[in-house]
Write an enzyme that holds these catalytic residues in place. Structure first.
Site, PDB file in Angstrom:
ATOM      1  N   THR A 199       0.829  -1.211   0.000  1.00 24.61           N
ATOM      2  CA  THR A 199       0.000   0.000   0.000  1.00 24.61           C
ATOM      3  C   THR A 199       0.863   1.262   0.000  1.00 24.61           C
ATOM      4  O   THR A 199       2.002   1.243   0.482  1.00 24.61           O
ATOM      5  CB  THR A 199      -0.902  -0.007   1.256  1.00 24.61           C
ATOM      6  OG1 THR A 199      -1.502   1.271   1.413  1.00 24.61           O
ATOM      7  CG2 THR A 199      -0.118  -0.309   2.538  1.00 24.61           C
ATOM      8  N   ASP A 200       0.295   2.351  -0.485  1.00 31.25           N
ATOM      9  CA  ASP A 200       0.992   3.642  -0.401  1.00 31.25           C
ATOM     10  C   ASP A 200       1.046   4.161   1.042  1.00 31.25           C
ATOM     11  O   ASP A 200       1.789   5.087   1.343  1.00 31.25           O
ATOM     12  CB  ASP A 200       0.320   4.682  -1.328  1.00 31.25           C
ATOM     13  CG  ASP A 200      -1.134   4.986  -0.979  1.00 31.25           C
ATOM     14  OD1 ASP A 200      -1.705   4.312  -0.084  1.00 31.25           O
ATOM     15  OD2 ASP A 200      -1.714   5.892  -1.602  1.00 31.25           O
ATOM     16  N   GLU A 201       0.237   3.539   1.941  1.00 28.87           N
ATOM     17  CA  GLU A 201       0.179   4.046   3.320  1.00 28.87           C
ATOM     18  C   GLU A 201       1.498   3.838   4.061  1.00 28.87           C
ATOM     19  O   GLU A 201       1.733   4.452   5.097  1.00 28.87           O
ATOM     20  CB  GLU A 201      -0.990   3.401   4.080  1.00 28.87           C
ATOM     21  CG  GLU A 201      -2.301   3.669   3.360  1.00 28.87           C
ATOM     22  CD  GLU A 201      -3.556   3.367   4.147  1.00 28.87           C
ATOM     23  OE1 GLU A 201      -3.535   3.412   5.388  1.00 28.87           O
ATOM     24  OE2 GLU A 201      -4.587   3.117   3.496  1.00 28.87           O
ATOM     25  N   TYR A 247      -1.868  -0.595  10.920  1.00 32.33           N
ATOM     26  CA  TYR A 247      -2.019  -1.265   9.607  1.00 32.33           C
ATOM     27  C   TYR A 247      -0.824  -0.938   8.713  1.00 32.33           C
ATOM     28  O   TYR A 247      -0.167  -1.839   8.178  1.00 32.33           O
ATOM     29  CB  TYR A 247      -3.327  -0.818   8.939  1.00 32.33           C
ATOM     30  CG  TYR A 247      -3.371  -1.110   7.445  1.00 32.33           C
ATOM     31  CD1 TYR A 247      -3.419  -2.423   6.973  1.00 32.33           C
ATOM     32  CD2 TYR A 247      -3.348  -0.078   6.497  1.00 32.33           C
ATOM     33  CE1 TYR A 247      -3.444  -2.694   5.597  1.00 32.33           C
ATOM     34  CE2 TYR A 247      -3.368  -0.338   5.135  1.00 32.33           C
ATOM     35  CZ  TYR A 247      -3.414  -1.653   4.691  1.00 32.33           C
ATOM     36  OH  TYR A 247      -3.429  -1.913   3.338  1.00 32.33           O
ATOM     37  N   LYS A 279       2.170  -3.409   7.194  1.00 31.54           N
ATOM     38  CA  LYS A 279       2.438  -3.582   5.756  1.00 31.54           C
ATOM     39  C   LYS A 279       3.892  -3.196   5.449  1.00 31.54           C
ATOM     40  O   LYS A 279       4.551  -3.828   4.626  1.00 31.54           O
ATOM     41  CB  LYS A 279       1.470  -2.736   4.918  1.00 31.54           C
ATOM     42  CG  LYS A 279       0.009  -3.145   5.012  1.00 31.54           C
ATOM     43  CD  LYS A 279      -0.281  -4.524   4.433  1.00 31.54           C
ATOM     44  CE  LYS A 279      -0.133  -4.586   2.940  1.00 31.54           C
ATOM     45  NZ  LYS A 279      -0.534  -5.938   2.422  1.00 31.54           N
TER      46      LYS A 279
HETATM   47  P1  NAD Z   1      -9.773  -7.326   2.174  1.00 31.19           P
HETATM   48  O1  NAD Z   1      -9.762  -7.052   3.640  1.00 31.19           O
HETATM   49  O2  NAD Z   1     -10.997  -7.038   1.386  1.00 31.19           O
HETATM   50  O3  NAD Z   1      -9.437  -8.879   1.929  1.00 31.19           O
HETATM   51  C1  NAD Z   1      -8.418  -9.543   2.614  1.00 31.19           C
HETATM   52  C2  NAD Z   1      -8.591 -11.036   2.362  1.00 31.19           C
HETATM   53  O4  NAD Z   1      -7.532 -11.725   3.030  1.00 31.19           O
HETATM   54  C3  NAD Z   1      -9.901 -11.611   2.895  1.00 31.19           C
HETATM   55  O5  NAD Z   1     -10.465 -12.475   1.942  1.00 31.19           O
HETATM   56  C4  NAD Z   1      -9.472 -12.390   4.137  1.00 31.19           C
HETATM   57  O6  NAD Z   1     -10.322 -13.491   4.424  1.00 31.19           O
HETATM   58  C5  NAD Z   1      -8.083 -12.832   3.730  1.00 31.19           C
HETATM   59  N1  NAD Z   1      -7.211 -13.115   4.877  1.00 31.19           N
HETATM   60  C6  NAD Z   1      -7.036 -12.349   5.994  1.00 31.19           C
HETATM   61  N2  NAD Z   1      -6.160 -12.944   6.820  1.00 31.19           N
HETATM   62  C7  NAD Z   1      -5.753 -14.083   6.202  1.00 31.19           C
HETATM   63  C8  NAD Z   1      -4.842 -15.109   6.544  1.00 31.19           C
HETATM   64  N3  NAD Z   1      -4.160 -15.090   7.714  1.00 31.19           N
HETATM   65  N4  NAD Z   1      -4.665 -16.131   5.681  1.00 31.19           N
HETATM   66  C9  NAD Z   1      -5.352 -16.170   4.516  1.00 31.19           C
HETATM   67  N5  NAD Z   1      -6.238 -15.231   4.143  1.00 31.19           N
HETATM   68  C10 NAD Z   1      -6.430 -14.199   4.980  1.00 31.19           C
HETATM   69  O7  NAD Z   1      -8.517  -6.564   1.593  1.00 31.19           O
HETATM   70  P2  NAD Z   1      -8.336  -5.868   0.169  1.00 31.19           P
HETATM   71  O8  NAD Z   1      -8.874  -4.509   0.230  1.00 31.19           O
HETATM   72  O9  NAD Z   1      -8.779  -6.799  -0.878  1.00 31.19           O
HETATM   73  O10 NAD Z   1      -6.744  -5.738   0.133  1.00 31.19           O
HETATM   74  C11 NAD Z   1      -5.942  -6.769  -0.438  1.00 31.19           C
HETATM   75  C12 NAD Z   1      -4.483  -6.391  -0.274  1.00 31.19           C
HETATM   76  O11 NAD Z   1      -4.238  -5.151  -0.926  1.00 31.19           O
HETATM   77  C13 NAD Z   1      -4.077  -6.203   1.178  1.00 31.19           C
HETATM   78  O12 NAD Z   1      -2.785  -6.733   1.336  1.00 31.19           O
HETATM   79  C14 NAD Z   1      -4.055  -4.696   1.373  1.00 31.19           C
HETATM   80  O13 NAD Z   1      -3.107  -4.322   2.342  1.00 31.19           O
HETATM   81  C15 NAD Z   1      -3.643  -4.238  -0.012  1.00 31.19           C
HETATM   82  N6  NAD Z   1      -4.123  -2.897  -0.386  1.00 31.19           N
HETATM   83  C16 NAD Z   1      -5.455  -2.607  -0.333  1.00 31.19           C
HETATM   84  C17 NAD Z   1      -5.892  -1.340  -0.732  1.00 31.19           C
HETATM   85  C18 NAD Z   1      -7.359  -0.976  -0.727  1.00 31.19           C
HETATM   86  O14 NAD Z   1      -7.691   0.178  -1.038  1.00 31.19           O
HETATM   87  N7  NAD Z   1      -8.275  -1.886  -0.434  1.00 31.19           N
HETATM   88  C19 NAD Z   1      -4.973  -0.377  -1.154  1.00 31.19           C
HETATM   89  C20 NAD Z   1      -3.618  -0.716  -1.170  1.00 31.19           C
HETATM   90  C21 NAD Z   1      -3.201  -1.999  -0.803  1.00 31.19           C
HETATM   91  P1  TYD Z   2     -10.791   3.947   4.200  1.00 32.51           P
HETATM   92  O1  TYD Z   2     -11.746   3.534   3.144  1.00 32.51           O
HETATM   93  O2  TYD Z   2     -10.920   3.357   5.555  1.00 32.51           O
HETATM   94  O3  TYD Z   2      -9.324   3.729   3.595  1.00 32.51           O
HETATM   95  P2  TYD Z   2      -7.888   4.212   4.191  1.00 32.51           P
HETATM   96  O4  TYD Z   2      -8.033   4.564   5.611  1.00 32.51           O
HETATM   97  O5  TYD Z   2      -7.060   3.002   3.983  1.00 32.51           O
HETATM   98  O6  TYD Z   2      -7.466   5.374   3.324  1.00 32.51           O
HETATM   99  O7  TYD Z   2     -10.874   5.526   4.372  1.00 32.51           O
HETATM  100  C1  TYD Z   2     -10.695   6.385   3.261  1.00 32.51           C
HETATM  101  C2  TYD Z   2     -10.753   7.799   3.799  1.00 32.51           C
HETATM  102  O8  TYD Z   2     -12.076   8.062   4.272  1.00 32.51           O
HETATM  103  C3  TYD Z   2      -9.834   8.036   4.966  1.00 32.51           C
HETATM  104  O9  TYD Z   2      -9.356   9.379   4.900  1.00 32.51           O
HETATM  105  C4  TYD Z   2     -10.746   7.900   6.188  1.00 32.51           C
HETATM  106  C5  TYD Z   2     -12.075   8.401   5.661  1.00 32.51           C
HETATM  107  N1  TYD Z   2     -13.296   7.794   6.247  1.00 32.51           N
HETATM  108  C6  TYD Z   2     -14.335   8.607   6.689  1.00 32.51           C
HETATM  109  O10 TYD Z   2     -14.271   9.838   6.613  1.00 32.51           O
HETATM  110  N2  TYD Z   2     -15.460   7.998   7.193  1.00 32.51           N
HETATM  111  C7  TYD Z   2     -15.566   6.639   7.296  1.00 32.51           C
HETATM  112  O11 TYD Z   2     -16.603   6.143   7.811  1.00 32.51           O
HETATM  113  C8  TYD Z   2     -14.480   5.832   6.832  1.00 32.51           C
HETATM  114  C9  TYD Z   2     -14.556   4.325   6.934  1.00 32.51           C
HETATM  115  C10 TYD Z   2     -13.369   6.438   6.307  1.00 32.51           C
END
Ligand code: NAD
Ligand code: TYD
Length: 369
Positions: free
Chosen positions: A133-135, A159, A163
Site C-alpha cells: 500500500t501507499d500508506e 495497519y 504492511k
Molecule cells: P480485504 O480485507 O478485502 O481482503 C483480505 C482477504 O484476506 C480476505 O479475503 C481475508 O479473508 C483474507 N485473509 C485475511 N487474513 C488471512 C490469513 N491469515 N490467511 C489467509 N487469508 C487471509 O482486503 P483488500 O482490500 O482486498 O486488500 C488486499 C491487499 O491489498 C491487502 O494486502 C491490502 O493491504 C492491499 N491494499 C489494499 C488497498 C485498498 O484500497 N483496499 C490499497 C492498497 C493496498
Molecule cells: P478507508 O476507506 O478506511 O481507507 P484508508 O483509511 O485506507 O485510506 O478511508 C478512506 C478515507 O475516508 C480516509 O481518509 C478515512 C475516511 N473515512 C471517513 O471519513 N469515514 C468513514 O466512515 C471511513 C470508513 C473512512
C-alpha cells in the site's frame, strides 16, 4: 502457462484479480488460499469456482505446512499475496491481529516459497508478488510531490506499520535468499466486491438504508483513488514484465478530498433514484426515496487518531517502464461502482453479517463522542 496461488482471493482486490485473471489468462491454473475472515467471501468468487476456473482452499497463510503442500501438489510458480488485515480503523482497535497476518503470515508464506522453490524439481520460472500500500510512506502536506519508490517509509497506523514490515521482509528474502519477488504499493482501491467498512461502499449502502454518512474530522483528507480493475491490470504487467527485486508504485492520479468524493456518490445515487423509480420501493428508508438529497445524510464525526492527511502516488516508473496508465477516471468509476452495488444487493446483504453490524455500531458510537 502460469500456475498461480492467490492468497486473500476471497477479499475485495483478490476476488477482482481472480475474475480478471480467469478472463484474460483462461488457460492458467488459479488456486485461492483464504482464511475467510469477516472480510473474505466465497460469494465473490463462487461463479469462478463453480465453473472450474479456480480451486478454493480454506486456510491461513501462516500455516506453513498447508502452504508447502499446496505449492508442491499444484506446482505453483507464481504467488500473489493479497491476504491481509486491511482496515485502518480495526488496526487501531486490535493491532496484534494485523501483526499476526500481515507480518508473521507474510513471513511464513515467504519461507514456504523459499524452501519449496529451492528444491531441484521446483518450477523453473518463479515469482512472489506482494501487494502492498501507499500508506507505508505516511502522510503528505498539500504541496508535496507524490510518493515515489524512493520515498522513505513513515507509516502512521498499525495497519501501515504492519504492511511496511512485510515489505521489508519481502525485500530481505530477495536480497538474502534470492527469492524472486516484486512489490507493488498502490493507492486506495474502489469498485465491485469491496467490503462495506471502507469509505465508498459504506457510504453507498448507508445512503440506500438512510443511515448517516460519517465524515471523519473536516473531510478534507485526500486519497488517490484507483479503480480495482486498473490495479489488477498493473499487477498483470508487473508479473509479465518486471525483473525480480523491483518495487512499483501504482496510483489513479486523483486528488479529491473525501467530502467531495462522498458528495459525488450522493449525486450518483440520487440520479439513479430519479432515473429508476423502482429503487424507491426497494430502498424505502433512503433519503432519495423520501424526496431528500442524499447529501443531507453527511455528518462530521470525531476524526480517526493519527489520520493521514494526504496520499498521492507518483506512478511515473510504472508508466514509463511498463506502459501502465490507469484507464478509469474517477467519475466513470464511481458511477460504475454505484451501479454495481444497486445491481448486487444479495451480495452486500450476505456479507454484512451480524459481526460486522455490531462492529459498525460500536465504531460509529465511538466516533460520535
Ligand atoms: P480485504 O480485507 O478485502 O481482503 C483480505 C482477504 O484476506 C480476505 O479475503 C481475508 O479473508 C483474507 N485473509 C485475511 N487474513 C488471512 C490469513 N491469515 N490467511 C489467509 N487469508 C487471509 O482486503 P483488500 O482490500 O482486498 O486488500 C488486499 C491487499 O491489498 C491487502 O494486502 C491490502 O493491504 C492491499 N491494499 C489494499 C488497498 C485498498 O484500497 N483496499 C490499497 C492498497 C493496498
Ligand atoms: P478507508 O476507506 O478506511 O481507507 P484508508 O483509511 O485506507 O485510506 O478511508 C478512506 C478515507 O475516508 C480516509 O481518509 C478515512 C475516511 N473515512 C471517513 O471519513 N469515514 C468513514 O466512515 C471511513 C470508513 C473512512
Amino acid at each position: 502457462m502460469k500456475r498461480l496461488l492467490v492468497t486473500g482471493g476471497a477479499g475485495f482486490i483478490g476476488a477482482n484479480f481472480c475474475h480478471y485473471w480467469a478472463t484474460t489468462h483462461a488457460s492458467d491454473r488459479l488456486v485461492v488460499l483464504d482464511a475467510l475472515t469477516y472480510a473474505g467471501h466465497l460469494a465473490s468468487i463462487a461463479t469462478l469456482e463453480a465453473g472450474g476456473a479456480l480451486r478454493f482452499v480454506h486456510g491461513d497463510i501462516g500455516d506453513g505446512a498447508l502452504v508447502t503442500t499446496l505449492l508442491e501438489e499444484e506446482r505453483i510458480d507464481t504467488i500473489v499475496n493479497f491476504a491481509a488485515e486491511s482496515h485502518v480503523d480495526r488496526s487501531i482497535e486490535d493491532p496484534a491481529s494485523f501483526l499476526k497476518t500481515n507480518v508473521l503470515g507474510c513471513q511464513a508464506l515467504l519461507e514456504a516459497a523459499r524452501v519449496a522453490w529451492q528444491k531441484p524439481d521446483a518450477p523453473s520460472s518463479r515469482r512472489f508478488h506482494h501487494v502492498s500500500t501507499d500508506e507505508v510512506y505516511g502522510s503528505l502536506s498539500p504541496a508535496e510531490a507524490g510518493f515515489t519508490e524512493r520515498t522513505p517509509y513513515a507509516p502512521n497506523s498499525p495497519y501501515a506499520a504492519s504492511k511496511a514490515a512485510a515489505d521489508h521482509l519481502v525485500r530481505a528474502y530477495s536480497s538474502t535468499y534470492g527469492l524472486p519477488s516484486t512489490i507493488s504499493n498502490c493507492s486506495n482501491n474502489y469498485g465491485p466486491y469491496q467490503f462495506p467498512e471502507k469509505l465508498l461502499p459504506l457510504c453507498i449502502l448507508n445512503m440506500l438504508e438512510g443511515r448517516v454518512l460519517p465524515i471523519y474530522g473536516d473531510g478534507l483528507q485526500i486519497r488517490d483513488w484507483l479503480h480495482v480493475s486498473d490495479h489488477c491490470r498493473a499487477i498483470d504487467l508487473i508479473l509479465q514484465d518486471s525483473a525480480p527485486g523491483e518495487t512499483w508504485n501504482v496510483g489513479g492520479s486523483t486528488q479529491d478530498p473525501n467530502i467531495a468524493v462522498v458528495g459525488m456518490l450522493c449525486d450518483l445515487v440520487d440520479a439513479a433514484f430519479t432515473a429508476q423509480p423502482g429503487l424507491a420501493m426497494r430502498f424505502p428508508g433512503s433519503a432519495a426515496a423520501r424526496g431528500k438529497a442524499s447529501r443531507s445524510l453527511m455528518q462530521h464525526v470525531r476524526d480517526r487518531p493519527g489520520h493521514d492527511r494526504r496520499y498521492a502516488v507518483d506512478s511515473g516508473k510504472i508508466r514509463q517502464r511498463l506502459k501502465f496508465v490507469a484507464a478509469t477516471d474517477l467519475a466513470a468509476g464511481l458511477a460504475q461502482t454505484v451501479r454495481w452495488y444497486l445491481d448486487n444487493e444479495s451480495w452486500w446483504r450476505s456479507v454484512a453479517s451480524g459481526e460486522y453490524r455490531q462492529w459498525y455500531a460500536r465504531q460509529y458510537a465511538a466516533a460520535r463522542k
